[in-house]
Design an enzyme around this catalytic site. Structure first.
Site, mmCIF file in Angstrom:
data_model
loop_
_atom_site.group_PDB
_atom_site.id
_atom_site.type_symbol
_atom_site.label_atom_id
_atom_site.label_comp_id
_atom_site.label_asym_id
_atom_site.label_seq_id
_atom_site.Cartn_x
_atom_site.Cartn_y
_atom_site.Cartn_z
ATOM 1 C CE1 TYR A 1 0.888 3.842 -2.707
ATOM 2 C CE2 TYR A 1 2.444 4.108 -0.896
ATOM 3 C CZ TYR A 1 2.106 3.542 -2.115
ATOM 4 O OH TYR A 1 2.979 2.682 -2.733
ATOM 5 C CB SER B 1 4.381 0.422 0.025
ATOM 6 O OG SER B 1 5.221 1.534 0.193
#
Length: 278
Positions: free
Chosen positions: A165, A152
């Site tokens: 995350y 990401s």
């Protein structure tokens, strides 16, 4: 700039057996649609068997390729090993593995429970270890293969409300970089390829409260467009790709600047996520 000017022949994927995790919705579902359209044998894997079956039914209704559905919690090592055995027996050896499954709790670190933190690492990181260990040997026996991992933009720059995350996505980046070096220095160099993807926020439902200052430049991405970019990166053997592509270069460039300048630029962009807790 050079890459954009020099066209590269895209490799054929019609004979590949492509296993994709997280195909019940979002990017994973769109990837399944695209690969099936190219004639690949597609193995759809998701913990949500109901949604996964819907994806497979849609593909079969469209008459796209040969498609299989397998329910599996990829965060569980024993389930992944069982999956690998079933796939080899019922379908054949996997030649393309796409680790797409992921979750994203979005609130401050001190409000994240121990269970949430453990779960996000299980799903986002350890699942990729288990699937790679389970299917890499199948690729080695074929002397060909490709592993695509979803990191990401949060795997190249830290963001508030996303501490666990971000940590998982940085871990995926490290996993893929180290695995690439291991393969590059071994007997399967040029036979097994790796691609790491760094998408910006995508409209899949994970970003419940996105904060976007410039939607015309950095608005939520469309899952179909993201999937198309991923497939092209795979077919052109790209080692890594951010979506949009300039974000990885932007991050590398700003890290050469003094921290105060870098923080000012990042704050000016104003992208991120707000807490999903009231």
């Amino acid at each position: 700039m050079l890459r954009s000017l020099v066209s590269k022949k895209l490799k054929d994927v019609s004979k590949d057996i492509v296993l994709i995790t997280g195909t019940g919705h979002g990017i994973g579902k769109e990837l399944a649609l695209i690969y099936a359209g190219y004639g690949s044998t597609v193995i759809c894997v998701d913990i949500n068997e109901k949604n996964n079956v819907k994806t497979v039914q849609e593909l079969k209704h469209l008459g796209r390729g040969v498609v299989y559905s397998f329910g599996c919690d990829v965060s569980k090592r024993d389930q992944v090993d069982q999956l690998a055995t079933r796939v080899l027996k019922d379908v054949g050896p996997v030649s393309v593995l796409i680790n797409n499954a992921g979750i994203m709790p979005t609130h401050p670190l001190t409000q994240q429970t121990p269970e949430e933190i453990l779960r996000v690492f299980d799903v986002n990181v350890f699942s990729q270890f288990w699937t790679i260990q389970a299917f890499l040997d199948q690729m080695k026996k074929q002397r060909k293969g490709h592993i695509i991992a979803m990191s990401s933009v949060a795997g190249v720059a830290g963001l508030p409300n996303l501490v666990p995350y971000c940590a998982t996505k940085f871990a995926v980046r490290g996993l893929m970089e180290a695995l690439y070096e291991e393969i590059r220095n071994g007997p399967y160099k040029n036979q097994i390829n790796l691609t790491t993807i760094y998408p910006y926020m995508t409209n899949t439902g994970l970003c419940k409260n996105p904060r976007i200052r410039f939607p015309s430049i950095l608005g939520l991405l469309d899952p179909k467009q993201v999937a198309m970019r991923i497939v092209k990166a795979h077919r052109s053997n790209r080692l890594e790709l951010s979506i949009p592509s300039f974000l990885l270069h932007y991050n590398n460039w700003t890290r050469l600047l003094p921290n105060s300048w870098r923080f000012f630029l990042n704050d000016s962009i104003g992208s991120g996520v707000q807490s999903d807790l009231k």
